[in-house]
Design a protein around this motif. Sequence first.
Motif, short mmCIF file in Angstrom:
data_model
loop_
_atom_site.label_atom_id
_atom_site.label_comp_id
_atom_site.label_asym_id
_atom_site.label_seq_id
_atom_site.Cartn_x
_atom_site.Cartn_y
_atom_site.Cartn_z
N GLU A 1 0.84 -1.21 0.00
CA GLU A 1 0.00 0.00 0.00
C GLU A 1 0.87 1.25 0.00
O GLU A 1 0.61 2.20 -0.75
N ALA A 2 1.92 1.27 0.82
CA ALA A 2 2.80 2.44 0.91
C ALA A 2 3.53 2.69 -0.40
O ALA A 2 3.77 3.85 -0.76
N GLN A 3 3.87 1.63 -1.12
CA GLN A 3 4.55 1.80 -2.41
C GLN A 3 3.69 2.54 -3.42
O GLN A 3 4.20 3.17 -4.33
N GLY A 4 2.38 2.48 -3.23
CA GLY A 4 1.48 3.17 -4.14
C GLY A 4 1.29 4.65 -3.84
O GLY A 4 0.71 5.38 -4.64
N PHE A 5 1.76 5.11 -2.68
CA PHE A 5 1.61 6.52 -2.31
C PHE A 5 2.60 7.36 -3.09
O PHE A 5 3.71 6.94 -3.31
N PRO A 6 2.28 8.55 -3.50
CA PRO A 6 0.99 9.24 -3.43
C PRO A 6 0.11 8.98 -4.65
O PRO A 6 -1.01 9.44 -4.71
N GLU A 7 0.63 8.22 -5.62
CA GLU A 7 -0.13 7.99 -6.87
C GLU A 7 -1.52 7.42 -6.59
O GLU A 7 -2.49 7.81 -7.25
N SER A 8 -1.63 6.52 -5.63
CA SER A 8 -2.94 5.91 -5.35
C SER A 8 -3.93 6.92 -4.75
O SER A 8 -5.12 6.65 -4.70
N LEU A 9 -3.42 8.07 -4.33
CA LEU A 9 -4.28 9.11 -3.74
C LEU A 9 -4.61 10.21 -4.74
O LEU A 9 -5.33 11.15 -4.40
N ARG A 10 -4.10 10.10 -5.94
CA ARG A 10 -4.25 11.16 -6.94
C ARG A 10 -5.70 11.53 -7.22
O ARG A 10 -6.02 12.69 -7.42
N HIS A 11 -6.60 10.56 -7.21
CA HIS A 11 -8.01 10.81 -7.53
C HIS A 11 -8.76 11.53 -6.41
O HIS A 11 -9.89 11.96 -6.62
N ILE A 12 -8.15 11.65 -5.24
CA ILE A 12 -8.82 12.32 -4.12
C ILE A 12 -8.56 13.82 -4.21
O ILE A 12 -7.42 14.26 -4.27
N ALA A 13 -9.62 14.58 -4.21
CA ALA A 13 -9.50 16.03 -4.43
C ALA A 13 -9.32 16.82 -3.13
O ALA A 13 -8.90 17.97 -3.17
N ASP A 14 -9.60 16.22 -2.00
CA ASP A 14 -9.61 16.94 -0.73
C ASP A 14 -8.36 16.59 0.09
O ASP A 14 -8.12 15.44 0.42
N GLU A 15 -7.58 17.62 0.43
CA GLU A 15 -6.35 17.40 1.20
C GLU A 15 -6.63 16.81 2.57
O GLU A 15 -5.87 15.97 3.06
N VAL A 16 -7.72 17.22 3.20
CA VAL A 16 -8.06 16.68 4.51
C VAL A 16 -8.29 15.16 4.41
O VAL A 16 -7.82 14.40 5.27
N ALA A 17 -8.94 14.73 3.37
CA ALA A 17 -9.19 13.30 3.16
C ALA A 17 -7.88 12.54 2.95
O ALA A 17 -7.70 11.44 3.46
N VAL A 18 -6.96 13.15 2.19
CA VAL A 18 -5.65 12.52 1.95
C VAL A 18 -4.90 12.36 3.27
O VAL A 18 -4.36 11.30 3.57
N ARG A 19 -4.92 13.42 4.08
CA ARG A 19 -4.26 13.36 5.39
C ARG A 19 -4.88 12.26 6.26
O ARG A 19 -4.16 11.51 6.93
N GLU A 20 -6.19 12.16 6.25
CA GLU A 20 -6.86 11.13 7.06
C GLU A 20 -6.46 9.73 6.61
O GLU A 20 -6.25 8.84 7.44
N ILE A 21 -6.35 9.52 5.31
CA ILE A 21 -5.94 8.22 4.78
C ILE A 21 -4.52 7.88 5.24
O ILE A 21 -4.24 6.77 5.69
N LEU A 22 -3.62 8.85 5.15
CA LEU A 22 -2.23 8.62 5.53
C LEU A 22 -2.09 8.42 7.05
O LEU A 22 -1.31 7.58 7.50
N ILE A 23 -2.85 9.18 7.82
CA ILE A 23 -2.83 9.01 9.28
C ILE A 23 -3.37 7.63 9.64
O ILE A 23 -2.84 6.94 10.51
N ASP A 24 -4.44 7.21 8.96
CA ASP A 24 -4.99 5.87 9.20
C ASP A 24 -3.98 4.80 8.82
O ASP A 24 -3.85 3.79 9.51
#
Length: 120
Positions: free
Chosen positions: A57-80
């Motif tokens: 999963e970590a190897q896919g970061f940040p490319e796997s998060l590219r489709h997410i438009a909200d920075e808060v959501a990206v932070r929540e995913i990474l914190i999780d």
Amino acid sequence: MIREATERGEFDNLDGMGKPLDLSDADDPDWWVKRKIRDENLDSSALLPMPLQLRKEAQGFPESLRHIADEVAVREILIDFNRRVREAHLSSRAGLPTLVTAHTVDVDALVLRWRTLRER
């Protein structure tokens, strides 16, 4: 029951009828799982041990998060993700060496990389 089903024709015209069974991987106790995954094109990553799942999963970061438009959501995913890595470390057996471990990610650095990807 089998005789009656045969008489009713329930075994007629089945896939593979008249063909030899493929027993090439019958020595492997998990042959049927592997064949099912292959035949149905299933994602087998859920079968990996948790540290390997997390590393993948970590190897896919940040490319796997590219489709997410909200920075808060990206932070929540990474914190999780970091929370799950810590849980995996805690759940490993105490005193036994772990051959494969996952590492937490730098949330701020990945958010910056995510922003760059989104701007392109």
